[in-house]
Design a protein around this motif. Structure first.
Motif, PDB file in Angstrom:
ATOM      1  N   ILE A 216      44.826  31.491  33.864  1.00 49.56           N
ATOM      2  CA  ILE A 216      44.146  30.358  33.233  1.00 49.56           C
ATOM      3  C   ILE A 216      43.134  29.744  34.191  1.00 49.56           C
ATOM      4  O   ILE A 216      41.982  29.472  33.822  1.00 49.56           O
ATOM      5  CB  ILE A 216      45.185  29.310  32.774  1.00 49.56           C
ATOM      6  CG1 ILE A 216      46.030  29.863  31.619  1.00 49.56           C
ATOM      7  CG2 ILE A 216      44.489  28.004  32.353  1.00 49.56           C
ATOM      8  CD1 ILE A 216      47.224  29.004  31.259  1.00 49.56           C
ATOM      9  N   ASP A 217      43.536  29.537  35.434  1.00 47.97           N
ATOM     10  CA  ASP A 217      42.638  28.926  36.414  1.00 47.97           C
ATOM     11  C   ASP A 217      41.431  29.824  36.708  1.00 47.97           C
ATOM     12  O   ASP A 217      40.325  29.327  36.935  1.00 47.97           O
ATOM     13  CB  ASP A 217      43.393  28.629  37.707  1.00 47.97           C
ATOM     14  CG  ASP A 217      44.286  27.405  37.590  1.00 47.97           C
ATOM     15  OD1 ASP A 217      44.016  26.559  36.711  1.00 47.97           O
ATOM     16  OD2 ASP A 217      45.244  27.292  38.373  1.00 47.97           O
ATOM     17  N   ALA A 218      41.638  31.144  36.720  1.00 46.14           N
ATOM     18  CA  ALA A 218      40.530  32.059  37.002  1.00 46.14           C
ATOM     19  C   ALA A 218      39.455  31.973  35.925  1.00 46.14           C
ATOM     20  O   ALA A 218      38.253  31.919  36.229  1.00 46.14           O
ATOM     21  CB  ALA A 218      41.058  33.489  37.118  1.00 46.14           C
ATOM     22  N   ILE A 219      39.860  31.953  34.667  1.00 42.39           N
ATOM     23  CA  ILE A 219      38.883  31.918  33.574  1.00 42.39           C
ATOM     24  C   ILE A 219      38.199  30.556  33.501  1.00 42.39           C
ATOM     25  O   ILE A 219      36.966  30.464  33.347  1.00 42.39           O
ATOM     26  CB  ILE A 219      39.556  32.270  32.239  1.00 42.39           C
ATOM     27  CG1 ILE A 219      40.217  33.653  32.307  1.00 42.39           C
ATOM     28  CG2 ILE A 219      38.527  32.211  31.110  1.00 42.39           C
ATOM     29  CD1 ILE A 219      39.284  34.778  32.710  1.00 42.39           C
TER      30      ILE A 219
ATOM     31  N   LEU B 217      37.160  41.340  37.522  1.00 42.88           N
ATOM     32  CA  LEU B 217      37.265  41.290  38.977  1.00 42.88           C
ATOM     33  C   LEU B 217      37.787  39.940  39.453  1.00 42.88           C
ATOM     34  O   LEU B 217      38.588  39.869  40.394  1.00 42.88           O
ATOM     35  CB  LEU B 217      35.902  41.579  39.602  1.00 42.88           C
ATOM     36  CG  LEU B 217      35.352  42.996  39.400  1.00 42.88           C
ATOM     37  CD1 LEU B 217      33.942  43.106  39.982  1.00 42.88           C
ATOM     38  CD2 LEU B 217      36.278  44.038  40.018  1.00 42.88           C
ATOM     39  N   THR B 218      37.341  38.866  38.805  1.00 39.33           N
ATOM     40  CA  THR B 218      37.800  37.527  39.174  1.00 39.33           C
ATOM     41  C   THR B 218      39.283  37.358  38.876  1.00 39.33           C
ATOM     42  O   THR B 218      40.045  36.824  39.691  1.00 39.33           O
ATOM     43  CB  THR B 218      36.989  36.466  38.412  1.00 39.33           C
ATOM     44  OG1 THR B 218      35.593  36.616  38.721  1.00 39.33           O
ATOM     45  CG2 THR B 218      37.431  35.064  38.792  1.00 39.33           C
ATOM     46  N   LEU B 219      39.699  37.820  37.719  1.00 41.50           N
ATOM     47  CA  LEU B 219      41.104  37.721  37.338  1.00 41.50           C
ATOM     48  C   LEU B 219      41.970  38.592  38.241  1.00 41.50           C
ATOM     49  O   LEU B 219      43.053  38.177  38.684  1.00 41.50           O
ATOM     50  CB  LEU B 219      41.271  38.120  35.876  1.00 41.50           C
ATOM     51  CG  LEU B 219      42.686  38.062  35.303  1.00 41.50           C
ATOM     52  CD1 LEU B 219      43.294  36.684  35.478  1.00 41.50           C
ATOM     53  CD2 LEU B 219      42.674  38.466  33.832  1.00 41.50           C
ATOM     54  N   GLU B 220      41.497  39.787  38.517  1.00 45.61           N
ATOM     55  CA  GLU B 220      42.250  40.696  39.394  1.00 45.61           C
ATOM     56  C   GLU B 220      42.459  40.075  40.773  1.00 45.61           C
ATOM     57  O   GLU B 220      43.562  40.122  41.328  1.00 45.61           O
ATOM     58  CB  GLU B 220      41.506  42.023  39.518  1.00 45.61           C
ATOM     59  CG  GLU B 220      42.225  43.080  40.336  1.00 45.61           C
ATOM     60  CD  GLU B 220      41.463  44.383  40.335  1.00 45.61           C
ATOM     61  OE1 GLU B 220      42.050  45.410  39.934  1.00 45.61           O
ATOM     62  OE2 GLU B 220      40.270  44.388  40.729  1.00 45.61           O
ATOM     63  N   ALA B 221      41.391  39.486  41.329  1.00 40.89           N
ATOM     64  CA  ALA B 221      41.506  38.848  42.643  1.00 40.89           C
ATOM     65  C   ALA B 221      42.488  37.680  42.600  1.00 40.89           C
ATOM     66  O   ALA B 221      43.262  37.469  43.548  1.00 40.89           O
ATOM     67  CB  ALA B 221      40.129  38.373  43.106  1.00 40.89           C
ATOM     68  N   ALA B 222      42.471  36.907  41.519  1.00 39.53           N
ATOM     69  CA  ALA B 222      43.375  35.766  41.402  1.00 39.53           C
ATOM     70  C   ALA B 222      44.829  36.215  41.321  1.00 39.53           C
ATOM     71  O   ALA B 222      45.719  35.631  41.954  1.00 39.53           O
ATOM     72  CB  ALA B 222      43.008  34.935  40.172  1.00 39.53           C
TER      73      ALA B 222
END
Length: 210
Positions: free
Chosen positions: A96-99, A73-78
């Motif tokens: 990269i920044d999301a993870i 979900l975090t990666l998808e939003a980014a």
């Protein structure tokens, strides 16, 4: 009473599973892994306690699926945030920044997750992990990889290593330094993604980027 259709039953099961995964993330982040009981997770999710065992063989598997869902979900939003971009270099920078952002913002949760992967149960493949993998593979493909099947596992390994380095007790690496190393490897400009405040480490960025 009219029996529910299979599609309605499937949607109810999906929602129940999602609530359990979200409750797991919340409770482990608040209390830690050992202090979080399966019954607590069911109670937080508003679900019958038997549903936890129905969907997941154990707490460790439940946690991995829950964290993979959060990462997805975090990666998808980014990747989809405005302004939308189809630039593969921008998308890889956002990934990269999301993870790295999760390691910074959810240290207890991510440390517990990484520790679990290194234990006997190992890496668990689940629907949430598959969705996360699909997004990361898509970012690698958009970046221009000629061999996604080789380059995706390498990116995954590098990101896992960076997360461990950020969270290493007693000797953590600064996330900005790890970001700089990853951006240098992939030839990404420092200004792509969500650059940290203060500019690149040391005030300069490696030659050929930024």
């Amino acid at each position: 009473m009219v029996p529910r259709s299979p599609s309605v039953n499937e949607e109810l099961r999906r929602r129940s599973r999602e609530r359990l995964l979200q409750a797991t993330v919340e409770l482990v982040a608040e209390r830690g892994y050992e202090a979080t009981k399966l019954g607590d997770i069911a109670d937080r999710a508003g679900a019958a306690r038997g549903l936890v065992s129905y969907y997941f063989p154990g707490k460790r598997q439940l946690l991995q699926s829950a964290v993979h869902r959060l990462m997805h979900l975090t990666l998808e939003a980014a990747l989809e945030r405005e302004p939308r971009s189809e630039d593969g270099r921008e998308l890889l920078a956002r990934a990269i920044d999301a993870i790295l952002g999760l390691a910074r913002d959810q240290p207890r949760l991510m440390r517990t997750h990484m520790a679990g992967i290194l234990q006997a149960e190992g890496f668990i493949r689940c629907p949430e992990q598959q969705r996360l993998a699909e997004l990361l593979r898509g970012a690698v493909a958009a970046y221009g990889s000629a061999d996604v099947d080789t380059d995706y596992p390498l990116l995954r390994a590098l990101l896992m290593g960076a997360v461990v380095a950020v969270l290493l007790p007693g000797a953590p690496m600064p996330a900005s330094r790890l970001r700089a190393e990853l951006f240098q490897r992939y030839g990404l400009d420092w200004e792509l993604g969500v650059p940290p405040d203060g500019g690149p480490p040391g005030g300069t960025f490696p030659p050929g980027a930024g």
